[in-house]
Write a protein that holds these residues in place. Structure first.
Motif, PDB file in Angstrom:
ATOM      1  N   GLU A 114       0.850  -1.199   0.000  1.00 36.95           N
ATOM      2  CA  GLU A 114       0.000   0.000   0.000  1.00 36.95           C
ATOM      3  C   GLU A 114       0.883   1.246   0.000  1.00 36.95           C
ATOM      4  O   GLU A 114       2.006   1.225   0.495  1.00 36.95           O
ATOM      5  CB  GLU A 114      -0.909   0.027   1.227  1.00 36.95           C
ATOM      6  N   LYS A 163      -5.694   4.605   5.999  1.00 37.94           N
ATOM      7  CA  LYS A 163      -6.981   5.140   6.445  1.00 37.94           C
ATOM      8  C   LYS A 163      -7.841   3.976   6.963  1.00 37.94           C
ATOM      9  O   LYS A 163      -7.702   2.843   6.504  1.00 37.94           O
ATOM     10  CB  LYS A 163      -7.670   5.842   5.283  1.00 37.94           C
ATOM     11  N   PRO A 164      -8.704   4.233   7.956  1.00 42.15           N
ATOM     12  CA  PRO A 164      -9.501   3.160   8.565  1.00 42.15           C
ATOM     13  C   PRO A 164     -10.274   2.300   7.558  1.00 42.15           C
ATOM     14  O   PRO A 164     -10.309   1.076   7.685  1.00 42.15           O
ATOM     15  CB  PRO A 164     -10.447   3.908   9.505  1.00 42.15           C
ATOM     16  N   LEU A 165     -10.847   2.927   6.536  1.00 46.19           N
ATOM     17  CA  LEU A 165     -11.610   2.154   5.553  1.00 46.19           C
ATOM     18  C   LEU A 165     -10.704   1.201   4.780  1.00 46.19           C
ATOM     19  O   LEU A 165     -11.044   0.033   4.579  1.00 46.19           O
ATOM     20  CB  LEU A 165     -12.345   3.087   4.580  1.00 46.19           C
ATOM     21  N   LYS A 166      -9.523   1.678   4.384  1.00 48.51           N
ATOM     22  CA  LYS A 166      -8.573   0.841   3.647  1.00 48.51           C
ATOM     23  C   LYS A 166      -8.131  -0.333   4.514  1.00 48.51           C
ATOM     24  O   LYS A 166      -8.059  -1.476   4.063  1.00 48.51           O
ATOM     25  CB  LYS A 166      -7.366   1.680   3.203  1.00 48.51           C
ATOM     26  N   LYS A 167      -7.852  -0.048   5.778  1.00 49.01           N
ATOM     27  CA  LYS A 167      -7.420  -1.100   6.696  1.00 49.01           C
ATOM     28  C   LYS A 167      -8.540  -2.126   6.895  1.00 49.01           C
ATOM     29  O   LYS A 167      -8.290  -3.326   6.938  1.00 49.01           O
ATOM     30  CB  LYS A 167      -6.991  -0.488   8.028  1.00 49.01           C
ATOM     31  N   LYS A 168      -9.762  -1.639   6.975  1.00 50.55           N
ATOM     32  CA  LYS A 168     -10.900  -2.543   7.142  1.00 50.55           C
ATOM     33  C   LYS A 168     -11.043  -3.454   5.917  1.00 50.55           C
ATOM     34  O   LYS A 168     -11.350  -4.639   6.044  1.00 50.55           O
ATOM     35  CB  LYS A 168     -12.178  -1.728   7.369  1.00 50.55           C
ATOM     36  N   MET A 169     -10.797  -2.888   4.737  1.00 56.20           N
ATOM     37  CA  MET A 169     -10.879  -3.679   3.506  1.00 56.20           C
ATOM     38  C   MET A 169      -9.806  -4.768   3.459  1.00 56.20           C
ATOM     39  O   MET A 169      -9.992  -5.798   2.823  1.00 56.20           O
ATOM     40  CB  MET A 169     -10.765  -2.759   2.281  1.00 56.20           C
ATOM     41  N   GLN A 171      -8.695  -6.355   6.175  1.00 57.02           N
ATOM     42  CA  GLN A 171      -8.776  -7.166   7.390  1.00 57.02           C
ATOM     43  C   GLN A 171      -8.828  -8.670   7.095  1.00 57.02           C
ATOM     44  O   GLN A 171      -8.216  -9.461   7.796  1.00 57.02           O
ATOM     45  CB  GLN A 171      -9.962  -6.745   8.260  1.00 57.02           C
TER      46      GLN A 171
END
Length: 192
Positions: A114, A163-169, A171
């Motif tokens: 990333e 970013k939190p959304l990227k990290k969540k994706m 997971q």
């Protein structure tokens, strides 16, 4: 000796590493093993926590990146042709310059890359492999690798910058790595 790389999910990757004393047992052998492990894993940097030791040691070889670049790409970075160094008991003195993106990966988090923004320049105090003190400033790719490996001895991972959304994706992939559901061409150990 090639050491197994510790995979994402292992607690040692989240610990702040400890400074070592000059009489640390078999230090030179451990450094040799780190170099051998890094090269065998096709890495450009390796920190002690990645091989299961919570001590403040990391090695980098940014010259490898320049060896694999086209001639016209080498001019983009002020640190060409790169540096090969051992950092013991390292502590960042300052970070300066504009933050710039680069697609990072990590031997402990295989098959995930990333873009991460980091400052252009790092000044760092450390001991070399002969336990001689230095305070040096690095820039370009070398500064980035140093910051990435330094993060390891601070219990931080490159995915922490996402970013939190990227990290969540990511997971699901991260969970697979922590459970050993991944194939790599180097030795790894997984959290139980």
């Amino acid at each position: 000796m090639i050491l197994p790389i510790v995979a994402y999910g292992a607690p040692v990757l989240r610990k702040v590493a400890q400074d070592i004393a000059p009489e640390y047992p078999d230090l030179q052998k451990f450094i040799e093993d780190m170099w051998e492990t890094m090269y065998a894993s096709s890495g450009v940097g390796l920190a002690a926590p990645q091989v299961g030791k919570d001590i403040r040691i990391f090695v980098i070889d940014s010259a490898q990146i320049f060896e694999h670049q086209e001639e016209d790409e080498k001019d983009e970075y002020p640190d060409a042709p790169g540096f090969k160094k051992v950092f013991i008991n390292a502590h960042i003195v300052s970070l300066e310059g504009d933050e710039w993106p680069y697609n990072e990966g990590c031997l402990s988090i295989p098959k995930i890359r990333e873009d991460v923004f980091r400052p252009e320049t790092v000044t760092i105090s450390y001991l070399d492999e002969n336990l001689q003190p230095h305070t040096d400033t690095f820039n370009g790719i070398t500064a980035r690798i140093i910051q990435h490996e330094y993060d390891h001895i601070e219990g931080k991972l490159f995915i922490d910058y996402l970013k939190p959304l990227k990290k969540k994706m990511l997971q699901g992939k991260l969970n697979d790595i922590s459970k050993g559901k991944i194939k790599v061409d180097y030795k790894m150990t997984f959290a139980k």
